[in-house]
Enzyme design. Structure first.
Site, PDB file in Angstrom:
ATOM      1  N   GLY A  31       0.821  -1.212   0.000  1.00  0.00           N
ATOM      2  CA  GLY A  31       0.000   0.000   0.000  1.00  0.00           C
ATOM      3  C   GLY A  31       0.844   1.247   0.000  1.00  0.00           C
ATOM      4  N   SER A  35      -8.298  -7.160   1.805  1.00  0.00           N
ATOM      5  CA  SER A  35      -8.614  -5.726   1.740  1.00  0.00           C
ATOM      6  C   SER A  35     -10.110  -5.538   1.930  1.00  0.00           C
ATOM      7  CB  SER A  35      -8.208  -5.148   0.380  1.00  0.00           C
ATOM      8  OG  SER A  35      -6.853  -4.826   0.398  1.00  0.00           O
ATOM      9  N   ASN A  54      -4.263  -7.108   7.797  1.00  0.00           N
ATOM     10  CA  ASN A  54      -4.682  -5.970   6.969  1.00  0.00           C
ATOM     11  C   ASN A  54      -5.424  -4.946   7.853  1.00  0.00           C
ATOM     12  OD1 ASN A  54      -5.414  -4.456   4.592  1.00  0.00           O
ATOM     13  ND2 ASN A  54      -5.227  -6.376   3.440  1.00  0.00           N
ATOM     14  N   THR A  55      -6.033  -3.959   7.258  1.00  0.00           N
ATOM     15  CA  THR A  55      -6.752  -2.920   8.016  1.00  0.00           C
ATOM     16  C   THR A  55      -8.058  -3.488   8.590  1.00  0.00           C
ATOM     17  OG1 THR A  55      -7.824  -2.242   5.964  1.00  0.00           O
ATOM     18  CG2 THR A  55      -5.863  -1.031   6.600  1.00  0.00           C
TER      19      THR A  55
HETATM   20  C1  FMN Z   1      -3.158   3.850   2.281  1.00  0.00           C
HETATM   21  C2  FMN Z   1      -3.078   2.383   2.480  1.00  0.00           C
HETATM   22  C3  FMN Z   1      -3.117   1.530   1.383  1.00  0.00           C
HETATM   23  C4  FMN Z   1      -3.046   0.151   1.551  1.00  0.00           C
HETATM   24  N1  FMN Z   1      -3.063  -0.662   0.455  1.00  0.00           N
HETATM   25  C5  FMN Z   1      -2.933  -2.022   0.614  1.00  0.00           C
HETATM   26  C6  FMN Z   1      -2.890  -2.877  -0.507  1.00  0.00           C
HETATM   27  O1  FMN Z   1      -2.933  -2.439  -1.655  1.00  0.00           O
HETATM   28  N2  FMN Z   1      -2.779  -4.208  -0.286  1.00  0.00           N
HETATM   29  C7  FMN Z   1      -2.704  -4.755   0.978  1.00  0.00           C
HETATM   30  O2  FMN Z   1      -2.574  -5.964   1.113  1.00  0.00           O
HETATM   31  N3  FMN Z   1      -2.717  -3.940   2.068  1.00  0.00           N
HETATM   32  C8  FMN Z   1      -2.832  -2.606   1.908  1.00  0.00           C
HETATM   33  N4  FMN Z   1      -2.849  -1.785   3.013  1.00  0.00           N
HETATM   34  C9  FMN Z   1      -2.781  -2.391   4.366  1.00  0.00           C
HETATM   35  C10 FMN Z   1      -1.359  -2.335   4.933  1.00  0.00           C
HETATM   36  O3  FMN Z   1      -0.461  -3.117   4.174  1.00  0.00           O
HETATM   37  C11 FMN Z   1      -1.321  -2.796   6.389  1.00  0.00           C
HETATM   38  O4  FMN Z   1      -1.754  -4.130   6.456  1.00  0.00           O
HETATM   39  C12 FMN Z   1      -2.190  -1.952   7.305  1.00  0.00           C
HETATM   40  O5  FMN Z   1      -2.156  -0.610   6.916  1.00  0.00           O
HETATM   41  C13 FMN Z   1      -1.718  -2.028   8.753  1.00  0.00           C
HETATM   42  O6  FMN Z   1      -0.412  -1.560   8.897  1.00  0.00           O
HETATM   43  P1  FMN Z   1      -0.084  -0.069   9.480  1.00  0.00           P
HETATM   44  O7  FMN Z   1      -0.839   0.086  10.745  1.00  0.00           O
HETATM   45  O8  FMN Z   1       1.392  -0.058   9.620  1.00  0.00           O
HETATM   46  O9  FMN Z   1      -0.556   0.864   8.428  1.00  0.00           O
HETATM   47  C14 FMN Z   1      -2.936  -0.394   2.854  1.00  0.00           C
HETATM   48  C15 FMN Z   1      -2.892   0.466   3.955  1.00  0.00           C
HETATM   49  C16 FMN Z   1      -2.961   1.835   3.784  1.00  0.00           C
HETATM   50  C17 FMN Z   1      -2.916   2.730   4.989  1.00  0.00           C
END
Ligand code: FMN
Length: 367
Positions: free
Chosen positions: A73, A185, A252-253
């Site tokens: 991401g 996602s 993931n989120t």
């Molecule tokens: C802006 C944004 C875009 C993301 N895009 C993807 C994606 O394309 N594919 C995916 O598997 N996870 C995606 N994620 C999830 C992240 O890889 C991660 O699992 C999640 O944000 C938790 O980590 P963090 O708290 O460090 O952000 C995205 C997260 C954010 C914030």
């Protein structure tokens, strides 16, 4: 300090996605000369990037200089790989990469709920695998592992999903160090249903076939949602073990309305996933890591992600059972020095406690 006091308040007023793309563009510009890359490295690390054998980890057979990887991401297009390495990260997971270009959801679709908590409903925007492949090829040889996060276009049916994932894996089979399967996602309708046992088995089989027996060299991880029930997680663990793939990226989120609701009605009503330094979200993803580690006795390798932003949050996930960690939102909340400061903090912690390698910390809460 300077970042949080002066720069971050300004960024808070700007569109989060536009800021992100601008920073990525500037970082890519730094890659054109060794001198500018070096300036970036010194600015982020206060000197050369940390190199210390005590931080080295091996996950799914892949060696990383330290446990910190840029999560999927942040660089969906493979446009800032050397720059991200110079910040102190040991690897980058590019993507999600889709077979065909996809615009994603209408903007605005990425918001900072607080300075270090993000809500995004990007909907897997991607320039498509051909463009990402060209970008990756531009770099030639890289000093670090690069993972490819496999996604699918939103118009792909469940029936066609295995071949759609497999097509992207096939494209990158020679230049990805590892693959991760994004079935989690929250912004692509129906995607999370692919975490079901039957779907997951079929997808993994198709991706393995597309890698044509290369899997010993090309590890595969399944990236899971934090919003699964324990039974669903146990099903995934079984599939991972039975199919012999490397492990799990957790998580993931989150879509949880209780996490969103804390920040007020505006956010509760918005669709999208929460990430970053939210206590409840961090706990949720850490508890899933802990569950996987303790039920499998460490047999399933875990890359931990979800709210890692400082040494304490990194240690929490390692202690729960993660072997390596990913960061996305922390780059926005803490700034470009986040990897450097966590790596320094981990070394301080290890020195203080006589710990010789990170393996001694992994899973220590559950041993
Ligand atoms: C802006 C944004 C875009 C993301 N895009 C993807 C994606 O394309 N594919 C995916 O598997 N996870 C995606 N994620 C999830 C992240 O890889 C991660 O699992 C999640 O944000 C938790 O980590 P963090 O708290 O460090 O952000 C995205 C997260 C954010 C914030």
């Amino acid at each position: 300090m300077i970042y949080k006091t002066f720069l971050r308040p300004v960024l808070d007023r700007l569109d989060s996605e536009a800021w992100h793309l601008n920073v990525k563009g500037l970082m890519h510009l730094c890659e054109f000369t060794g001198f500018t890359l070096r300036i970036l490295e010194f600015a982020a690390n206060g000197g050369p990037r940390i190199r210390d054998e005590k931080l080295a980890v091996r996950v799914g057979g892949v060696s990383f200089e330290n446990p910190l990887i840029v999560g999927a991401g942040w660089d969906k297009t493979a446009r800032a790989l050397r720059a991200l390495y110079s910040l102190g990260f040991a690897g980058v997971e590019v993507g999600s990469v889709l077979k065909r270009p996809q615009r994603g959801n209408p903007k605005p679709r990425q918001f900072m709920v607080t300075p270090d908590v993000c809500l995004n409903s990007l909907g897997l925007n991607s320039p498509g695998m051909e463009a990402v492949f060209q970008n990756l090829a531009w770099y030639g040889r890289l000093d670090m592992p690069v993972g490819i996060n496999l996604g699918i276009n939103s118009d792909v049916s469940h029936e066609d999903a295995p071949q759609a994932y497999a097509a992207v894996a096939r494209k990158f089979r020679d230049n990805a160090t590892y693959f991760s399967l994004n079935v989690s996602s929250p912004n692509t309708p129906g995607l999370r249903e692919l975490q079901d046992r039957e779907h997951l088995q079929t997808i993994i089989r198709a991706v393995k076939e597309s890698l044509g027996g290369l899997l010993v060299d090309k590890p595969l991880f399944v990236k899971i949602s934090p919003d699964l029930s324990t039974e669903q997680i146990d099903d995934i663990i079984r599939v991972v073990i039975d199919s012999g793939i490397s492990g799990v990226i957790a998580t993931n989120t989150t879509n949880s309305s209780s996490v969103k609701g804390k920040y007020g009605a505006r956010w509760k009503g918005l669709s999208g996933g929460i990430s970053g330094n939210d206590f409840e979200y961090k706990e949720l993803s850490t508890s899933i890591i802990s569950h996987i580690y303790s039920t499998t006795g460490g047999q399933v390798e875990i890359i931990g992600v979800g709210g890692v932003c400082d040494t304490d949050s990194a240690l929490e996930k390692l202690r729960a059972g993660a072997k390596a960690l990913q960061i996305v939102t922390g780059l926005r909340g803490e700034g470009l020095s986040v990897a450097s400061s966590i790596n320094k903090g981990l070394l301080r912690f290890m020195d203080r406690n006589g710990i010789k390698n990170l393996g001694e910390i992994t899973g220590s809460y559950n041993k």
